[in-house]
Design a protein around this motif. Structure first.
Motif: not given
Length: 287
Positions: A142-152
């Motif tokens: 919800x609150x930038x900066x968000x974790x990158x999808x690759x890291x997720x």
């Protein structure tokens, strides 16, 4: 223990659904949830690992990319009373230690109050908040900066490696998405009062009803059905721009799927529900 002893469920949530107490809307989606609830009851997990986001209510001044709760409750919301989660503190601490030892500088939380992102899937898929032990794992959507999808994806896979060694039957849940753009999440702020949130939501709700993107939802569910990690990463990367601020919550689906071993999903139901301002989907893997 292996991924064969794991059931993964990913499902949308919506406060609008919680307020629809007479079940007037979303009947196809609700029917899908009932089907999946039967799967969960048959699977009878020893523990639930629940990947959820936040709506800037739990995490405000400090916003972790990834967090494991050692103890947690549920706040009162949308006509539902507050409650407590049965968090197995030793298991949750062991997960946190494993993640830290594997290079993930996660946050550990105690005595936090979580919202419908965590409460709704437990009500929808089980008989209540306290039926099973639950380890809440928060991902910032919800609150930038968000974790990158690759890291997720990497994070979810590491949770899966921990689960491989604990000897439990584990239900893994990812909650949130699909396409939607809640007015309160469109505002780029880390903090707002409940009164201000309610005002913003009321003012923008009619417009939000028109922001569901079934085409994007279908593309995401199609990629999920074959566990196409490349496509899932690409879609999650552009989720905000193409499917609304709330679509960032599919990060929880990526984490849950990776924790389940990266196996293809079966889409059980999908239905865009305008009055809930959300493309509502539910999918399962590992059954």
């Amino acid at each position: 223990m292996s991924v064969a002893d794991r059931l993964v469920v990913c499902a949308s949530h919506s406060p609008g659904m919680m307020r629809d107490v007479e079940h007037v809307l979303g009947r196809s989606f609700r029917s899908g949830l009932e089907q999946v609830r039967g799967m969960v009851e048959e699977f009878d997990p020893d523990v639930i690992v629940l990947f959820g986001g936040d709506h800037r209510r739990t995490f405000r001044q400090v916003v972790p990319s990834f967090a494991v709760a050692l103890s947690a409750g549920i706040m009162a919301e949308a006509g539902r009373e507050a409650g407590e989660l049965r968090v197995p503190a030793d298991r949750a601490r062991a997960l946190a230690d494993h993640l830290l030892g594997s290079g993930f500088d996660i946050t550990v939380c105690r005595d936090i109050e979580l919202d419908h992102a965590f409460a709704q899937p437990l009500h929808d898929l089980t008989a209540g908040l306290g039926v099973y032990p639950v380890i809440p794992v928060a991902i910032n959507c919800a609150t930038a900066p968000l974790p990158r999808p690759e890291r997720v994806l990497e994070f979810g896979a590491e949770v899966g490696r921990f689960l491989d060694g604990i000897g439990d039957r584990v239900l893994v849940i990812g909650t949130g998405g699909l396409s939607h753009s809640p007015p309160s999440l469109e505002v780029d702020t880390h903090d707002m009062s409940d009164a201000e949130r309610a005002r913003i939501i009321a003012a923008g709700y009619a417009a939000a009803e028109q922001k569901i993107k079934p085409e994007w939802d279908k593309a995401f569910l199609d990629a999920l059905s074959s566990w196409d990690a490349t496509s899932l990463t690409e879609l999650a990367t552009v989720a905000h721009e193409q499917a609304g601020a709330g679509a960032n919550e599919v990060r929880t689906w990526l984490a849950a799927g990776a924790a389940g071993g990266g196996k293809p999903f079966e889409c059980i139901a999908y239905e865009p529900v305008q009055k809930w301002i959300t493309g509502m989907g539910v999918a399962v893997s590992g059954r």
